[in-house]
Design an enzyme around this catalytic site. Structure first.
Site, mmCIF file in Angstrom:
data_model
loop_
_atom_site.group_PDB
_atom_site.id
_atom_site.type_symbol
_atom_site.label_atom_id
_atom_site.label_comp_id
_atom_site.label_asym_id
_atom_site.label_seq_id
_atom_site.Cartn_x
_atom_site.Cartn_y
_atom_site.Cartn_z
ATOM 1 N N ARG A 1 9.987 144.391 24.538
ATOM 2 C CA ARG A 1 10.543 143.535 23.189
ATOM 3 C C ARG A 1 11.566 143.987 22.240
ATOM 4 O O ARG A 1 12.345 143.093 21.660
ATOM 5 C CB ARG A 1 9.071 143.527 22.249
ATOM 6 C CG ARG A 1 7.914 142.976 22.958
ATOM 7 C CD ARG A 1 6.723 142.865 22.509
ATOM 8 N NE ARG A 1 6.679 142.278 21.049
ATOM 9 C CZ ARG A 1 5.940 142.339 19.990
ATOM 10 N NH1 ARG A 1 4.903 143.165 19.792
ATOM 11 N NH2 ARG A 1 6.224 141.598 18.748
ATOM 12 N N HIS B 1 3.261 144.957 9.634
ATOM 13 C CA HIS B 1 2.580 145.526 11.134
ATOM 14 C C HIS B 1 3.310 146.379 11.729
ATOM 15 O O HIS B 1 3.467 146.525 12.990
ATOM 16 C CB HIS B 1 2.341 143.890 11.744
ATOM 17 C CG HIS B 1 1.182 143.253 11.290
ATOM 18 N ND1 HIS B 1 0.973 142.074 11.521
ATOM 19 C CD2 HIS B 1 0.225 143.715 10.433
ATOM 20 C CE1 HIS B 1 -0.316 141.628 11.092
ATOM 21 N NE2 HIS B 1 -0.902 142.362 10.309
ATOM 22 N N ASP C 1 9.935 141.952 14.393
ATOM 23 C CA ASP C 1 11.371 141.836 14.703
ATOM 24 C C ASP C 1 12.203 142.065 13.279
ATOM 25 O O ASP C 1 11.877 142.482 12.081
ATOM 26 C CB ASP C 1 11.749 140.486 15.126
ATOM 27 C CG ASP C 1 11.292 139.306 14.104
ATOM 28 O OD1 ASP C 1 10.665 138.379 14.263
ATOM 29 O OD2 ASP C 1 11.894 139.455 12.887
ATOM 30 N N GLU D 1 1.680 123.459 11.804
ATOM 31 C CA GLU D 1 0.513 122.751 11.866
ATOM 32 C C GLU D 1 -0.485 123.502 10.923
ATOM 33 O O GLU D 1 -0.208 124.608 10.344
ATOM 34 C CB GLU D 1 -0.099 122.620 13.011
ATOM 35 C CG GLU D 1 -0.747 123.930 13.463
ATOM 36 C CD GLU D 1 -0.471 124.278 15.135
ATOM 37 O OE1 GLU D 1 -0.139 123.395 15.584
ATOM 38 O OE2 GLU D 1 -0.652 125.407 15.419
ATOM 39 N N SER E 1 -0.648 131.769 11.642
ATOM 40 C CA SER E 1 -1.816 130.872 12.033
ATOM 41 C C SER E 1 -3.054 131.195 10.939
ATOM 42 O O SER E 1 -4.126 130.607 11.101
ATOM 43 C CB SER E 1 -2.189 131.159 13.198
ATOM 44 O OG SER E 1 -2.684 132.709 13.511
HETATM 45 N N1 APR Z 1 8.244 126.630 12.507
HETATM 46 C C1 APR Z 1 7.019 126.842 11.475
HETATM 47 N N2 APR Z 1 5.884 127.213 12.022
HETATM 48 C C2 APR Z 1 5.773 127.475 13.544
HETATM 49 C C3 APR Z 1 6.888 127.189 14.463
HETATM 50 C C4 APR Z 1 7.976 126.751 13.701
HETATM 51 N N3 APR Z 1 9.150 126.451 14.318
HETATM 52 N N4 APR Z 1 6.592 127.709 15.543
HETATM 53 C C5 APR Z 1 5.077 127.750 15.561
HETATM 54 N N5 APR Z 1 4.869 128.019 14.344
HETATM 55 C C6 APR Z 1 3.566 128.134 13.739
HETATM 56 C C7 APR Z 1 2.263 127.843 14.671
HETATM 57 O O1 APR Z 1 1.907 126.626 14.451
HETATM 58 C C8 APR Z 1 1.343 129.118 14.240
HETATM 59 O O2 APR Z 1 0.414 128.659 13.274
HETATM 60 O O3 APR Z 1 3.459 129.587 13.634
HETATM 61 C C9 APR Z 1 2.267 130.091 13.504
HETATM 62 C C10 APR Z 1 2.261 131.404 14.416
HETATM 63 O O4 APR Z 1 0.801 131.733 14.641
HETATM 64 P P1 APR Z 1 0.598 133.053 15.532
HETATM 65 O O5 APR Z 1 1.108 132.924 16.971
HETATM 66 O O6 APR Z 1 -0.892 133.556 15.193
HETATM 67 O O7 APR Z 1 1.247 134.253 14.825
HETATM 68 P P2 APR Z 1 0.909 135.294 13.437
HETATM 69 O O8 APR Z 1 0.091 134.299 12.511
HETATM 70 O O9 APR Z 1 2.182 135.776 12.969
HETATM 71 O O10 APR Z 1 0.089 136.425 14.096
HETATM 72 C C11 APR Z 1 -0.625 137.150 13.076
HETATM 73 O O11 APR Z 1 -1.354 138.391 14.790
HETATM 74 O O12 APR Z 1 -1.217 139.094 17.168
HETATM 75 C C12 APR Z 1 -1.341 139.582 15.543
HETATM 76 O O13 APR Z 1 -0.118 141.198 14.880
HETATM 77 C C13 APR Z 1 0.067 140.172 15.356
HETATM 78 O O14 APR Z 1 1.373 139.901 13.299
HETATM 79 C C14 APR Z 1 0.714 139.192 14.336
HETATM 80 C C15 APR Z 1 -0.636 138.262 13.951
#
Ligand code: APR
Length: 235
Positions: free
Chosen positions: A56, A108, A93, A203, A177
């Site tokens: 990564r 994190h 990142d 969403e 999310s």
């Molecule tokens: N623009 C806006 N939102 C987006 C886009 C985009 N182009 N692409 C995806 N998303 C949204 C998705 O709809 C989702 O709700 O980004 C969100 C990403 O959610 P996750 O994949 O759950 O990531 P995150 O919320 O950062 O996870 C939180 O979980 O796994 C642990 O430590 C890890 O920091 C991470 C934490």
């Protein structure tokens, strides 16, 4: 001058080519989360975990992984807004920094850092993790671990984050999310403390109903639009 706290998640880096966590193929590749994102997983197989984070970290150096318009808009907001702008990111990142943001709290951890497992001292990550990349702070030297907060570990700088939330007039959540606490609980705190709260996401998140305002679409569009609105409104 309004103080602004912004929370970002993997969604803000999606358009920069970095996978989010809960996409179909997920970020964890074919590794169960327990194997690569828990202290127990590291204990059981440190080499697997080192290789996972080395991959990564190397990906950040790919030419096609660069800050997108959303990262750049947040850096512009920090530079031009009269009040304080604090960026709290769940992302590990370095795209916010590469876009020019300076007040960034990585709750994190960071792929670009390494940590001594004993003294907890943090070092810049300059080479791939291996058994022989060791700390210089202890005798004997210990192999450095990723400076990443794993499941079951405490997020970083929580006191500072709560302090910023207590003083903010506007809380904006971008690209998360809302499935992992304590970050998912920040909106409730901001609401209680009288701040305006806005969710920008692809969403509705799991905590969407707690935001006073929600806007859906790609971050590269919604963030640019909101920053322009904020900078145009009376400070
Ligand atoms: N623009 C806006 N939102 C987006 C886009 C985009 N182009 N692409 C995806 N998303 C949204 C998705 O709809 C989702 O709700 O980004 C969100 C990403 O959610 P996750 O994949 O759950 O990531 P995150 O919320 O950062 O996870 C939180 O979980 O796994 C642990 O430590 C890890 O920091 C991470 C934490």
């Amino acid at each position: 001058m309004a103080n602004i706290v912004i929370l970002t998640g993997a969604g803000i880096s999606a358009e920069s080519g970095l996978k989010t966590f809960r996409d179909q193929d997920g970020l964890w590749e074919n590794h169960p989360i327990e194997a690569v994102a828990t202290p127990e997983g590291y204990q059981a197989n440190p080499q697997l975990v080192r290789e996972f984070y080395n991959a990564r970290w190397k990906q950040l150096k790919d030419a096609d992984v660069a800050p997108n318009a959303a990262h750049q808009a947040l850096a512009r907001l920090e530079a031009e807004h009269q009040g304080r702008v604090t960026l709290v990111t769940q992302n590990v990142d370095d795209l916010h920094e590469r876009a020019g943001s300076r007040r960034v709290i990585h709750m994190h951890g960071q792929l670009t850092k390494a940590r001594c497992p004993v003294s907890q001292q943090v070092f810049p990550k300059t080479e791939p993790f291996s058994e022989s990349t060791v700390c210089t702070c202890c005798i004997p030297h210990y192999p450095l671990r990723p400076h990443i907060v794993w499941f079951g570990e405490m997020p970083l700088q929580m006191e500072r984050i709560e302090n910023e939330l207590a003083q903010c007039d506007l809380f904006i959540s971008i690209g998360t999310s809302g499935s992992v606490y304590p970050a998912a609980g920040f909106v409730e705190l901001a609401n209680q403390l009288g701040a305006q709260t806005i969710e920008l996401n692809l969403e509705p998140s799991q905590v969407a109903s707690q935001f006073q305002q929600t806007r859906y679409g790609r971050a590269s569009e919604t963030v640019v639009e909101l920053v322009e609105q904020i900078l145009k409104s009376p400070q």
